[in-house]
Design a protein around this motif. Structure first.
Motif, mmCIF file in Angstrom:
data_model
loop_
_atom_site.group_PDB
_atom_site.id
_atom_site.type_symbol
_atom_site.label_atom_id
_atom_site.label_comp_id
_atom_site.label_asym_id
_atom_site.label_seq_id
_atom_site.Cartn_x
_atom_site.Cartn_y
_atom_site.Cartn_z
ATOM 1 N N VAL A 3 36.173 38.473 45.760
ATOM 2 C CA VAL A 3 36.207 37.050 45.428
ATOM 3 C C VAL A 3 36.567 36.259 46.682
ATOM 4 C CG1 VAL A 3 36.852 37.370 43.009
ATOM 5 C CG2 VAL A 3 38.624 37.152 44.718
ATOM 6 N N LEU A 4 36.141 35.004 46.699
ATOM 7 C CA LEU A 4 36.576 34.081 47.728
ATOM 8 C C LEU A 4 37.567 33.127 47.086
ATOM 9 C CD1 LEU A 4 33.272 33.180 49.590
ATOM 10 C CD2 LEU A 4 35.026 34.786 50.275
ATOM 11 N N VAL A 5 38.773 33.054 47.648
ATOM 12 C CA VAL A 5 39.807 32.194 47.085
ATOM 13 C C VAL A 5 40.221 31.147 48.104
ATOM 14 C CG1 VAL A 5 40.723 33.929 45.518
ATOM 15 C CG2 VAL A 5 41.663 33.749 47.797
ATOM 16 N N GLU A 6 40.668 30.023 47.587
ATOM 17 C CA GLU A 6 41.229 28.982 48.436
ATOM 18 C C GLU A 6 42.732 28.964 48.192
ATOM 19 O OE1 GLU A 6 40.924 24.179 49.160
ATOM 20 O OE2 GLU A 6 39.676 25.126 47.663
ATOM 21 N N ILE A 33 52.248 36.274 42.634
ATOM 22 C CA ILE A 33 51.652 34.950 42.781
ATOM 23 C C ILE A 33 50.316 34.965 42.046
ATOM 24 C CG2 ILE A 33 50.704 33.289 44.417
ATOM 25 C CD1 ILE A 33 52.510 34.551 46.520
ATOM 26 N N ASP A 34 50.022 33.910 41.281
ATOM 27 C CA ASP A 34 48.724 33.760 40.638
ATOM 28 C C ASP A 34 47.933 32.693 41.390
ATOM 29 O OD1 ASP A 34 49.118 35.650 38.681
ATOM 30 O OD2 ASP A 34 50.055 34.225 37.309
ATOM 31 N N ILE A 35 46.714 33.034 41.791
ATOM 32 C CA ILE A 35 45.847 32.105 42.503
ATOM 33 C C ILE A 35 44.687 31.758 41.567
ATOM 34 C CG2 ILE A 35 44.435 31.726 44.551
ATOM 35 C CD1 ILE A 35 46.117 33.943 45.921
ATOM 36 N N ASP A 36 44.599 30.468 41.173
ATOM 37 C CA ASP A 36 43.580 30.020 40.231
ATOM 38 C C ASP A 36 42.324 29.501 40.927
ATOM 39 O OD1 ASP A 36 45.672 30.532 38.634
ATOM 40 O OD2 ASP A 36 45.892 28.516 37.836
ATOM 41 N N SER A 37 42.446 29.112 42.182
ATOM 42 C CA SER A 37 41.323 28.465 42.874
ATOM 43 C C SER A 37 40.374 29.512 43.458
ATOM 44 C CB SER A 37 41.848 27.539 43.962
ATOM 45 O OG SER A 37 42.732 28.247 44.806
ATOM 46 N N VAL A 38 39.547 30.080 42.580
ATOM 47 C CA VAL A 38 38.556 31.083 42.973
ATOM 48 C C VAL A 38 37.223 30.361 43.170
ATOM 49 C CG1 VAL A 38 37.351 33.173 42.265
ATOM 50 C CG2 VAL A 38 39.761 32.880 41.714
ATOM 51 N N LEU A 39 36.654 30.463 44.368
ATOM 52 C CA LEU A 39 35.424 29.757 44.703
ATOM 53 C C LEU A 39 34.175 30.556 44.361
ATOM 54 C CD1 LEU A 39 36.579 28.529 48.194
ATOM 55 C CD2 LEU A 39 36.491 27.189 46.121
ATOM 56 N N LEU A 40 34.240 31.894 44.501
ATOM 57 C CA LEU A 40 33.073 32.735 44.305
ATOM 58 C C LEU A 40 33.512 34.100 43.812
ATOM 59 C CD1 LEU A 40 29.972 33.062 46.388
ATOM 60 C CD2 LEU A 40 31.390 35.069 46.341
ATOM 61 N N VAL A 41 32.730 34.681 42.912
ATOM 62 C CA VAL A 41 32.994 36.029 42.417
ATOM 63 C C VAL A 41 31.722 36.839 42.610
ATOM 64 C CG1 VAL A 41 33.569 37.444 40.428
ATOM 65 C CG2 VAL A 41 34.649 35.218 40.709
ATOM 66 N N VAL A 49 29.163 31.376 41.366
ATOM 67 C CA VAL A 49 29.651 30.371 42.302
ATOM 68 C C VAL A 49 30.240 29.234 41.492
ATOM 69 C CG1 VAL A 49 29.050 28.816 44.183
ATOM 70 C CG2 VAL A 49 27.899 31.017 43.978
ATOM 71 N N GLY A 50 31.450 28.825 41.844
ATOM 72 C CA GLY A 50 32.122 27.756 41.115
ATOM 73 C C GLY A 50 31.699 26.385 41.582
ATOM 74 N N ALA A 51 31.991 25.383 40.759
ATOM 75 C CA ALA A 51 31.694 24.012 41.122
ATOM 76 C C ALA A 51 32.891 23.131 40.778
ATOM 77 C CB ALA A 51 30.445 23.531 40.393
ATOM 78 N N PRO A 52 33.946 23.042 41.517
ATOM 79 C CA PRO A 52 34.232 23.764 42.754
ATOM 80 C C PRO A 52 34.846 25.147 42.530
ATOM 81 C CG PRO A 52 35.976 22.201 42.364
ATOM 82 C CD PRO A 52 34.963 22.020 41.251
ATOM 83 N N TYR A 53 35.427 25.407 41.338
ATOM 84 C CA TYR A 53 36.081 26.696 41.095
ATOM 85 C C TYR A 53 35.424 27.414 39.920
ATOM 86 C CZ TYR A 53 39.662 24.428 43.914
ATOM 87 O OH TYR A 53 40.319 23.774 44.916
#
Length: 104
Positions: A3-6, A33-41, A49-53
Motif C-alpha cells: 500500500v501507499l500511505v500518507e 499506530i493506525d494509519i487511515d490515509s491509504v492512497l493506493l492498494v 486507487v483512492g480519491a484521495p484515500y
C-alpha cells in the motif's frame, strides 16, 4: 501486497513486516499506530486507487525506536566579503514496523 500511505505529510510504500523511517513520533516504544490515509492498494493483479484515500483501508504499525540521522553541514559563503558560516543539523527519525494491512 503493498500500500501507499500518507503519514505526516510524506508518502511511503508499506508492506507487511516492512520497517519505515518516518519523522519523529512522540510515542513510547511498542505503541501501536493506525494509519487511515491509504492512497493506493495493490493486491498483485488488482489495484485500488483512492480519491484521495481508499475507503476502509487501514494500516497498523508499531513504534520501534527513535534516532538521529547523520549530520548535514550547510556552508554559507560570500566571496570577497570575508563572510562564511558553517551550520550543522541532525534530523530526528522514528522507525515503525508495519504489523497488518486491512482492506474493507
Amino acid at each position: 501486497m503493498y500500500v501507499l500511505v500518507e503519514y505526516k505529510g510524506k508518502q511511503y510504500k508499506a508492506e507487511k513486516g516492512a520497517i519505515l523511517q518516518v519523522d519523529k513520533i512522540d510515542a513510547e516504544k511498542g505503541t501501536t499506530i493506525d494509519i487511515d490515509s491509504v492512497l493506493l492498494v495493490s493486491d498483485g493483479d488488482k489495484v485500488q486507487v483512492g480519491a484521495p484515500y481508499v475507503k476502509g483501508a487501514k494500516v497498523k504499525a508499531v513504534v520501534e525506536d527513535s534516532f538521529r540521522d547523520k549530520k548535514v553541514l550547510v556552508l554559507k559563503y560570500k566571496s570577497k566579503k570575508d563572510y562564511h558560516r558553517l551550520i550543522g543539523h541532525r534530523q530526528h527519525y522514528t522507525n515503525i514496523r508495519i504489523e497488518d494491512i486491512t482492506i474493507a
